[in-house]
Design an enzyme around this catalytic site. Structure first.
Site, short mmCIF file in Angstrom:
data_model
loop_
_atom_site.label_atom_id
_atom_site.label_comp_id
_atom_site.label_asym_id
_atom_site.label_seq_id
_atom_site.Cartn_x
_atom_site.Cartn_y
_atom_site.Cartn_z
N LYS A 137 -12.17 -1.68 6.29
CA LYS A 137 -11.36 -2.63 7.04
C LYS A 137 -11.87 -2.73 8.48
O LYS A 137 -12.11 -3.81 8.97
CB LYS A 137 -9.88 -2.19 7.04
CG LYS A 137 -9.32 -1.86 5.66
CD LYS A 137 -9.23 -3.09 4.77
CE LYS A 137 -9.13 -2.77 3.28
NZ LYS A 137 -7.92 -2.10 2.86
N TRP A 188 0.82 -1.22 0.00
CA TRP A 188 0.00 0.00 0.00
C TRP A 188 0.84 1.26 0.00
O TRP A 188 0.45 2.27 -0.58
CB TRP A 188 -0.99 0.00 1.17
CG TRP A 188 -2.07 -1.04 0.99
CD1 TRP A 188 -2.28 -2.14 1.75
CD2 TRP A 188 -3.08 -1.08 -0.04
NE1 TRP A 188 -3.34 -2.87 1.27
CE2 TRP A 188 -3.85 -2.24 0.17
CE3 TRP A 188 -3.39 -0.26 -1.13
CZ2 TRP A 188 -4.93 -2.60 -0.65
CZ3 TRP A 188 -4.46 -0.61 -1.95
CH2 TRP A 188 -5.21 -1.77 -1.70
N ASP A 233 -1.66 6.69 6.42
CA ASP A 233 -2.74 5.82 5.95
C ASP A 233 -3.00 4.82 7.08
O ASP A 233 -2.19 3.93 7.34
CB ASP A 233 -2.29 5.10 4.67
CG ASP A 233 -3.26 4.00 4.23
OD1 ASP A 233 -4.29 3.79 4.91
OD2 ASP A 233 -2.98 3.35 3.21
C1 LIG Z 1 -7.51 -1.43 1.60
C2 LIG Z 1 -6.46 -0.43 1.74
C3 LIG Z 1 -6.38 0.68 0.87
C4 LIG Z 1 -7.28 0.86 -0.35
O1 LIG Z 1 -8.60 0.98 -0.08
P1 LIG Z 1 -9.72 0.98 -1.25
O2 LIG Z 1 -10.93 1.46 -0.54
O3 LIG Z 1 -9.82 -0.41 -1.77
O4 LIG Z 1 -9.26 1.93 -2.30
C5 LIG Z 1 -5.38 1.60 1.09
N1 LIG Z 1 -4.50 1.46 2.11
C6 LIG Z 1 -4.56 0.41 2.96
C7 LIG Z 1 -3.56 0.31 4.07
C8 LIG Z 1 -5.54 -0.55 2.81
O5 LIG Z 1 -5.58 -1.59 3.65
#
Ligand SMILES: *Cc1c(COP(=O)(O)O)cnc(C)c1O
Length: 360
Positions: A197, A103, A173
């Site tokens: 998540k 990511w 993030d």
């Molecule tokens: C799932 C995830 C993303 C991307 O999310 P989407 O909603 O699928 O675009 C970005 N960063 C992390 C750490 C993630 O786990």
């Protein structure tokens, strides 16, 4: 179990707390006497504005968000934030990124479209199985910000200590660790999290941004991708994802009722310990991450054989434990054990794996 639900170990979209789903089910046809579902409701209605305001207030309480930070709900999931961060914050066209896995790599390649990216630390040398030392990074004087993916969902690592950004803005993030433990918001300039998540349905991100960072964007920037537009319009520049805001609000309230993020962290630590203790003892299964940097949320592990990994995944699925296959980019197995995964789910998994190993 009351609803015959699986223990869903998916990395996302992931489990939501059962009491929250029950409440949503109860309100889905007629929200509190309005005669309609939240899905059918105007985002300008008094009822929905109440839902929105309560969600923001509850999140502020849950995370202790200082008054000089703004909470935004932005559509486009996590991925849109990979572009929004550089578009809004790269004033000098130079940003520092820490590369810890899939990511952060995605964030880096997107940021490169808008300016220069300096990778100030990386764990690529060991297949992203650890978090690099970030105590003395070489950060250029004119760098706009330092960016981390605080919990790498695919690789299973987490920052136990934030980088020393030498006074620069920290952007994080937090998608796969959001609300899993207390967070000192004032240590960050911007926190963002895709909600599927650890909070609600996919398709939206929560952004927590320090007010002085909300500024003008370049003229070419799409209107929707400006934090200023979202901030000025209380996340309702266009029709927001009302349903998602409503569901996330329910989860915020549920976590407050559980006792807040200290209580949530305690639960998560107990839960993760069950699985990590097993992996440390097992002769068949091995955790993929160095002990110090293990995630509380995403636990990748392997048997050492692709065929065996696949056999274990199939066997767990047959036993009501779903989505244990590791991400297609790394293989093996991965148990995502977010806030809503009950401890019994992890215990059931460990019992199953112990039994599987014993029968070998
Ligand atoms: C799932 C995830 C993303 C991307 O999310 P989407 O909603 O699928 O675009 C970005 N960063 C992390 C750490 C993630 O786990």
């Amino acid at each position: 179990m009351k609803y015959d639900r699986a223990f869903n170990f998916s990395a996302g979209p992931a489990m939501m707390p059962e009491p929250v789903l029950e409440e949503i089910a109860e309100e889905v046809l007629n929200y509190r006497g309005t005669g309609m579902s939240v899905m059918e409701m105007s985002h300008r209605s008094k009822v929905f504005l109440g839902i929105y305001e309560e969600a923001v207030a509850d999140l502020k309480e849950l995370m202790n968000i200082p008054d000089n930070y703004k909470v935004l709900f932005v559509q486009g999931g996590g991925t849109v934030q990979f572009a929004m961060v550089p578009l809004n914050l790269m004033k000098n066209k130079l940003a520092c990124y820490v590369e810890t896995g899939s990511w952060s790599k995605k964030a880096i390649s997107e940021a490169k479209k808008y300016g220069e990216v300096k990778i100030v630390a990386s764990s690529a040398d060991k297949n992203f199985s650890y978090v690099p030392d970030c105590s003395n990074l070489e950060i250029p004087e004119d760098a706009d910000y330092v960016y981390i993916c605080e919990n790498e969902t695919i690789n299973g690592t987490t920052f136990k200590k934030l980088p020393n950004t030498k006074g620069k803005i920290l952007v994080s993030d937090q998608s796969s660790m959001f609300l899993s433990k207390p967070c000192k918001v004032e240590d960050y300039g911007l926190i963002w999290a895709g909600v599927q998540k650890n909070v609600g349905p996919a398709g939206m991100a929560v952004v927590i941004i320090r007010e002085d960072l909300i500024g003008d964007v370049p003229d070419f920037c799409p209107t929707y991708l400006s934090y200023k537009i979202h901030a000025e319009n209380d996340s309702m520049y266009n029709t927001p994802n009302c349903w998602d805001i409503y569901c996330c609000g329910k989860v915020f309230k549920y976590l407050l009722k559980l006792g807040g993020l200290e209580a949530v962290q305690k639960m998560n630590e107990e839960k993760a310990k069950v699985l990590y203790d097993f992996l440390d003892e097992s002769k068949l299964f091995t955790g993929s991450v160095v002990k110090e940097d293990r995630s509380l949320m995403n636990v990748p592990f392997v048997t050492g054989s692709d065929e065996e990994d696949a056999a274990v995944v199939a066997a767990t699925k047959a036993a009501g434990m779903d989505n244990l296959k590791g991400h297609r980019s790394v293989g093996g197995l991965r148990a995502s054990i977010y806030n809503a995964m009950p401890k019994e789910g992890v215990e059931a998994l460990v019992e199953f794996l112990k039994d599987y190993e014993a029968k070998k």
